[in-house]
Scaffold this motif. Structure first.
Motif, PDB file in Angstrom:
ATOM      1  N   GLN A 593      25.978 -15.919  21.958  1.00 43.21           N
ATOM      2  CA  GLN A 593      25.939 -14.473  22.151  1.00 43.21           C
ATOM      3  C   GLN A 593      24.498 -14.000  22.347  1.00 43.21           C
ATOM      4  O   GLN A 593      24.208 -13.151  23.192  1.00 43.21           O
ATOM      5  CB  GLN A 593      26.572 -13.778  20.950  1.00 43.21           C
ATOM      6  N   GLY A 594      23.586 -14.566  21.560  1.00 46.43           N
ATOM      7  CA  GLY A 594      22.184 -14.187  21.696  1.00 46.43           C
ATOM      8  C   GLY A 594      21.620 -14.567  23.055  1.00 46.43           C
ATOM      9  O   GLY A 594      20.854 -13.814  23.658  1.00 46.43           O
ATOM     10  N   ARG A 595      21.999 -15.753  23.539  1.00 47.93           N
ATOM     11  CA  ARG A 595      21.499 -16.179  24.838  1.00 47.93           C
ATOM     12  C   ARG A 595      22.046 -15.301  25.961  1.00 47.93           C
ATOM     13  O   ARG A 595      21.347 -15.003  26.932  1.00 47.93           O
ATOM     14  CB  ARG A 595      21.865 -17.641  25.080  1.00 47.93           C
ATOM     15  N   LEU A 596      23.304 -14.903  25.818  1.00 41.69           N
ATOM     16  CA  LEU A 596      23.864 -13.997  26.821  1.00 41.69           C
ATOM     17  C   LEU A 596      23.143 -12.652  26.808  1.00 41.69           C
ATOM     18  O   LEU A 596      22.884 -12.065  27.860  1.00 41.69           O
ATOM     19  CB  LEU A 596      25.361 -13.814  26.570  1.00 41.69           C
ATOM     20  N   ARG A 597      22.811 -12.161  25.595  1.00 37.38           N
ATOM     21  CA  ARG A 597      22.055 -10.904  25.524  1.00 37.38           C
ATOM     22  C   ARG A 597      20.684 -11.070  26.160  1.00 37.38           C
ATOM     23  O   ARG A 597      20.199 -10.196  26.869  1.00 37.38           O
ATOM     24  CB  ARG A 597      21.903 -10.469  24.074  1.00 37.38           C
ATOM     25  N   ALA A 598      20.053 -12.215  25.917  1.00 37.14           N
ATOM     26  CA  ALA A 598      18.726 -12.442  26.487  1.00 37.14           C
ATOM     27  C   ALA A 598      18.768 -12.508  28.011  1.00 37.14           C
ATOM     28  O   ALA A 598      17.835 -12.082  28.692  1.00 37.14           O
ATOM     29  CB  ALA A 598      18.138 -13.731  25.923  1.00 37.14           C
ATOM     30  N   ALA A 599      19.880 -13.057  28.540  1.00 36.67           N
ATOM     31  CA  ALA A 599      19.991 -13.193  29.995  1.00 36.67           C
ATOM     32  C   ALA A 599      20.428 -11.910  30.679  1.00 36.67           C
ATOM     33  O   ALA A 599      20.402 -11.832  31.915  1.00 36.67           O
ATOM     34  CB  ALA A 599      20.974 -14.315  30.337  1.00 36.67           C
ATOM     35  N   ALA A 600      20.823 -10.921  29.896  1.00 37.43           N
ATOM     36  CA  ALA A 600      21.361  -9.692  30.497  1.00 37.43           C
ATOM     37  C   ALA A 600      20.337  -9.008  31.392  1.00 37.43           C
ATOM     38  O   ALA A 600      20.673  -8.496  32.472  1.00 37.43           O
ATOM     39  CB  ALA A 600      21.832  -8.749  29.397  1.00 37.43           C
ATOM     40  N   GLY A 601      19.075  -8.993  30.981  1.00 32.74           N
ATOM     41  CA  GLY A 601      18.051  -8.315  31.783  1.00 32.74           C
ATOM     42  C   GLY A 601      17.856  -8.929  33.149  1.00 32.74           C
ATOM     43  O   GLY A 601      18.028  -8.255  34.175  1.00 32.74           O
ATOM     44  N   PRO A 602      17.493 -10.236  33.215  1.00 34.35           N
ATOM     45  CA  PRO A 602      17.288 -10.833  34.537  1.00 34.35           C
ATOM     46  C   PRO A 602      18.543 -10.884  35.392  1.00 34.35           C
ATOM     47  O   PRO A 602      18.482 -10.678  36.600  1.00 34.35           O
ATOM     48  CB  PRO A 602      16.766 -12.237  34.230  1.00 34.35           C
ATOM     49  N   VAL A 603      19.696 -11.153  34.769  1.00 34.69           N
ATOM     50  CA  VAL A 603      20.934 -11.183  35.551  1.00 34.69           C
ATOM     51  C   VAL A 603      21.249  -9.794  36.088  1.00 34.69           C
ATOM     52  O   VAL A 603      21.639  -9.631  37.256  1.00 34.69           O
ATOM     53  CB  VAL A 603      22.101 -11.726  34.700  1.00 34.69           C
ATOM     54  N   GLY A 604      21.060  -8.790  35.255  1.00 36.06           N
ATOM     55  CA  GLY A 604      21.293  -7.422  35.716  1.00 36.06           C
ATOM     56  C   GLY A 604      20.378  -7.046  36.861  1.00 36.06           C
ATOM     57  O   GLY A 604      20.806  -6.388  37.827  1.00 36.06           O
ATOM     58  N   ALA A 605      19.102  -7.470  36.779  1.00 33.60           N
ATOM     59  CA  ALA A 605      18.168  -7.171  37.868  1.00 33.60           C
ATOM     60  C   ALA A 605      18.577  -7.879  39.157  1.00 33.60           C
ATOM     61  O   ALA A 605      18.480  -7.314  40.249  1.00 33.60           O
ATOM     62  CB  ALA A 605      16.752  -7.573  37.464  1.00 33.60           C
ATOM     63  N   ALA A 606      19.056  -9.134  39.027  1.00 36.54           N
ATOM     64  CA  ALA A 606      19.495  -9.861  40.220  1.00 36.54           C
ATOM     65  C   ALA A 606      20.719  -9.210  40.847  1.00 36.54           C
ATOM     66  O   ALA A 606      20.815  -9.072  42.072  1.00 36.54           O
ATOM     67  CB  ALA A 606      19.792 -11.320  39.851  1.00 36.54           C
TER      68      ALA A 606
END
Length: 826
Positions: A593-606
């Motif tokens: 869950q933490g890793r998904l939260r961390a990836a939310a920013g770059p994935v959202g920008a992409a």
């Protein structure tokens, strides 16, 4: 109710603070963009000594309200007469300087008969002369509202403002409204080479129009004229930076300042930098030009002129070039002597940050080294993505491929997509490697690239050094401060983390403002050159990396060591196989869950980048106001009677495809600049007379053959070209009994084609043009003449309403009718 259950934990408070800091950075960048927007146009009753776009607008409507007015055209003659009348009404004594200008571009010679409008206002205690310049001709494809008739209208209002109240300048003022700029700076060349006023040299304020939108920016300052940056600072709305100058000089674009500089002048180019799609475009009309842009352009032009007129002009010449940039309405000037020291200082500060990080065990040496190496990945991917964006858009929408300056009508969503993509690449790099190397090591890696860029640019392109050096210097100092503030014994207790983030955000703002402003500046070249823009945006994201780190949630709550940018002094343990492969259960779930939260920013920008591209394709549709373009021309060989339709378009529009179905093979007939068409098709031969090519004399002088030849059009051509099968070492051009103008030497060695020598002449008189060529051996000669307009040719179908002329590029213009003529010996 237990309030403690709703109090954010420290791990959650830090990303919230980081997101606030990230929003603050975006707000600062947006404010910098707003500072470059044009002001509202002043009304007709504005102060007499000021510039009013409302007062200048009737001039613009008068001179740009019709169609194209290329050199020698009846429309150009009407503009010339209007300008003479308006300057006379302002109390000046204008003259029309008629003469021949000749220059070389590449391996071709460009020449023509021009008519400059010149006037002078003497100074009271002159230290030299200021030349206020613009050109009134257009290309064959455009009314030329922004390029450059808006500047001409602005100059009429500037002169009126200078004359208001009997204002007397200190220095002499020369008004140069030149002709024949578009084919090759011909009017300016004629002025510089032959007009008496040009002998004294001087300072040039050249108003130009590389596009039809804001801002009005200084994009060129001549070498040795660094003192002019002080003049630039006098602008009410200063926009410009030295970084653009070196790039501009390498692009192949020129202005009248180019030739004046070669004749000893110094000066600046001030131009409207937005709306690149309208450059040389049929829709560069008064209706598509914003009065606010004219207000900014004219007000800046007036301020630059006033400052130069009041200056001690010899003091504006400085042997070394300074770097400069504008931000928030101010101009920052960095003397040339400080460029390398500042770049080295930035690198040393980043090195000191790395050493301190190692000493305080916030990062390891291998981690920092690998961070530097891996930072090449987002930079390289960004460059590749920017380089392929325009070709990709051309595949998705073929009409884009025919927009010759690589810019759509409405590019804003695509540019926002570039920002989002750069952010995604850098943020994704950070998230992927944060747990392995630690946030401090990655910050060092990002700053190292900025530092290296600063030092490298200081040596190679000094005007751009601040893109790397200043963000590296600010970021390195902020990183050192954060290490002290967030040490094992924080200086301010719990408030140290917030203060460290504030310091890092302020430092990041330096790089974000400089680099995003630079990206906007380079965006003026169009999306086809988005690769450079992407690199600048990645560097901006590197500068903002501490803020991105603070905005990134911890990847795993069960990690053995803290993983947060809010505590950069805390070492981050590398991920080991044991910790990476956490056992199943609540801890593993929390880790995922933490890793998904961390990836939310770059994935959202992409995702946002892709969505913005898709939205851009929906938003920027071709229609009657913003049509597609198609290139088509007609070539007739007067000797063989063979005729062809030709096009330079690689991706054919269906309208032109029916006439040019064949891929061009071995094309032998000469076209301007040695052009070969992309597609051809057989055409019905029209009964058009070929140009006369008459050899007047031929003699041998040692190893050289001297040939005098006259070329004459029998159909009132806009352009005559003389071609030879061998290069000319020297010679002359003569028109109407005037003294010969020396034949310029080509800038480049001729190619290996059948016709390596080419001399173009624009606005030829009815009696023709005489060329004298000195060659090794007797040359074979032929000529082409060119008119504009395909109507009446057998097989031609007029363009649909949704298809427009292709913007002029300097080669064979669209809708040209070219007839080839052979030698006729007396």
């Amino acid at each position: 109710m237990h309030t403690m259950e709703h109090t954010p934990s420290p791990a959650r408070r830090r990303p919230i603070a980081g997101l606030v800091a990230l929003a603050a950075l975006a707000a600062v960048a947006f404010a910098a963009w707003l500072a470059e927007r044009p002001p509202a146009p002043l009304a007709e009753d504005a102060p007499e000594a000021g510039f009013s776009a409302t007062r200048a607008w009737p001039h613009l409507e008068k001179i740009a309200g019709g169609g194209p007015t290329p050199v020698g055209s009846p429309g150009g003659d009407r503009i010339r007469d209007y300008l003479v009348g308006r300057l006379a009404a302002l109390g000046l004594e204008p003259e029309v300087q008629t003469g021949v200008g000749a220059r070389s571009f590449g391996s071709a010679i460009v020449s023509g008969l021009t008519e400059n409008v010149v006037a002078r206002i003497p100074g009271t205690a002159s230290t030299g002369q200021v030349v206020l310049a613009a050109h009134y001709d257009s290309t064959t494809t455009t009314p030329g509202t922004s390029d450059d008739k808006a500047s001409v209208a602005a100059i009429l209002e500037i002169v009126r403002a200078l004359r208001a109240g009997g204002e007397q300048p200190r220095n002499d003022l020369v008004i140069l409204l030149s002709d024949g700029e578009e084919p090759g700076l011909l009017g300016a060349e004629s002025f510089a080479a032959h007009h008496p006023l040009a002998k004294a040299g001087g300072v040039v304020i050249n108003l130009e129009g590389p596009g039809n939108g804001a801002p009005s920016a200084v994009y060129n300052v001549t070498p040795g004229g660094t003192g002019l940056t002080g003049v630039f600072a006098a602008s009410p709305y200063p926009v410009g930076e030295s970084a653009l100058i070196g790039i501009y000089r390498q692009t192949g674009f020129h202005s009248d300042l180019t030739t004046l500089e070669e004749h000893g002048f110094i000066g600046v180019d001030l131009g409207t930098a937005g709306g690149r799609a309208y450059y040389h475009h049929p829709r560069d009309t008064v209706a598509n030009f914003d009065p606010a842009v004219l207000q900014m352009h004219g007000a800046n032009g007036l301020a630059l002129t006033r400052a130069a007129l009041a200056a001690d002009l010899p003091r504006l010449r400085e042997p070394s070039d300074a770097a400069f940039f504008s931000a928030f309405g101010a101009v920052v000037r960095i003397p040339g002597a400080l460029i390398l020291p500042l770049a080295v200082l930035g690198a040393l500060v980043v090195l000191a940050f790395a050493v301190l990080a190692r000493v305080r065990r916030a990062a390891s040496l291998p981690g920092m080294g690998l961070a530097v190496l891996t930072a090449a990945a987002p930079a390289g991917l960004a460059y590749a993505a920017g380089d392929r964006l325009w070709p990709l858009l051309g595949l998705l929408r073929p009409g884009y491929a025919r927009m010759v300056y690589g810019e759509p009508y409405r590019p804003d969503l695509y540019r926002l997509a570039l920002i989002a993509l750069a952010l995604a690449l850098v943020w994704g790099w950070f998230v992927l490697l944060r747990r392995r190397f630690g946030p401090v090591a990655l910050s060092v890696g990002a700053l190292a690239w900025l530092a290296v860029a600063g030092v490298g640019l200081a040596g190679a392109m000094p005007g751009m050094f601040y893109y790397g050096a200043l963000p590296a210097l600010a970021g390195g100092l902020a990183g050192i401060a954060a290490l002290f503030l967030n040490g094992r014994r924080p200086l301010l207790g719990r408030g140290s983390a917030h203060l460290a983030l504030a310091v890092q955000t302020a430092a990041a703002a330096v790089g974000v403002v400089l680099l995003t402003t630079g990206a906007r500046t380079f965006a003026a070249f169009g999306l086809a050159l988005a690769a450079t823009v992407m690199v600048l945006l990645v560097l901006a994201a590197f500068a903002a990396l501490p803020v991105l780190a603070a905005a990134t949630p911890a990847a795993a709550a069960t990690a053995a060591t803290p993983d947060t940018a809010a505590t950069p002094a805390t070492p981050t343990a590398p991920t080991t196989p044991a910790t990476a492969g956490a056992s199943e259960g609540p801890g593993a779930a929390r880790s995922l869950q933490g890793r998904l939260r961390a990836a939310a920013g770059p994935v959202g920008a992409a995702v946002l980048a892709v969505a913005l591209v898709a939205a851009g394709l929906v938003y920027d549709q071709f229609d009657g106001q913003r049509p597609e373009a198609a290139h088509l021309a007609y070539v007739l060989d007067g000797e063989s009677g063979q005729a062809h339709w030709v096009t330079s378009d690689e991706r054919l529009h269906p309208w032109a495809a029916g006439l040019t179905p064949e891929v061009s093979g071995s094309w032998t007939l000469p076209l301007p600049y040695g052009m070969s068409p992309a597609h051809t098709g057989k055409a019905v031969a029209a009964g058009l007379p070929a140009p006369e090519v008459s050899v007047l004399s031929r003699r041998q002088e040692g190893a050289e053959t001297v040939t005098r030849v006259r070329v004459r059009s029998l159909r009132d051509a806009y352009q005559l070209n003389l071609h030879a099968d061998r290069p000319a070492r020297a010679g002359a051009i003569r028109v109407d009994g005037r003294p010969g103008v020396p034949l310029p030497q080509p800038e480049e060695e001729p190619g290996e084609g059948e016709w390596p020598f080419e001399a173009q002449f624009f606005a030829p008189p009815g009696a023709g043009v005489e060329f004298e060529l000195r060659t090794s051996g007797a040359p074979t000669l032929l000529a082409t003449d060119m008119t504009i307009g395909l109507d009446g040719l057998d097989g031609y179908r007029p363009r649909p309403a949704t298809v427009d002329l292709t913007s002029s590029t300097g080669g064979l213009p669209t809708d040209a009718v070219v007839v080839v003529g052979r030698i006729r010996t007396p």
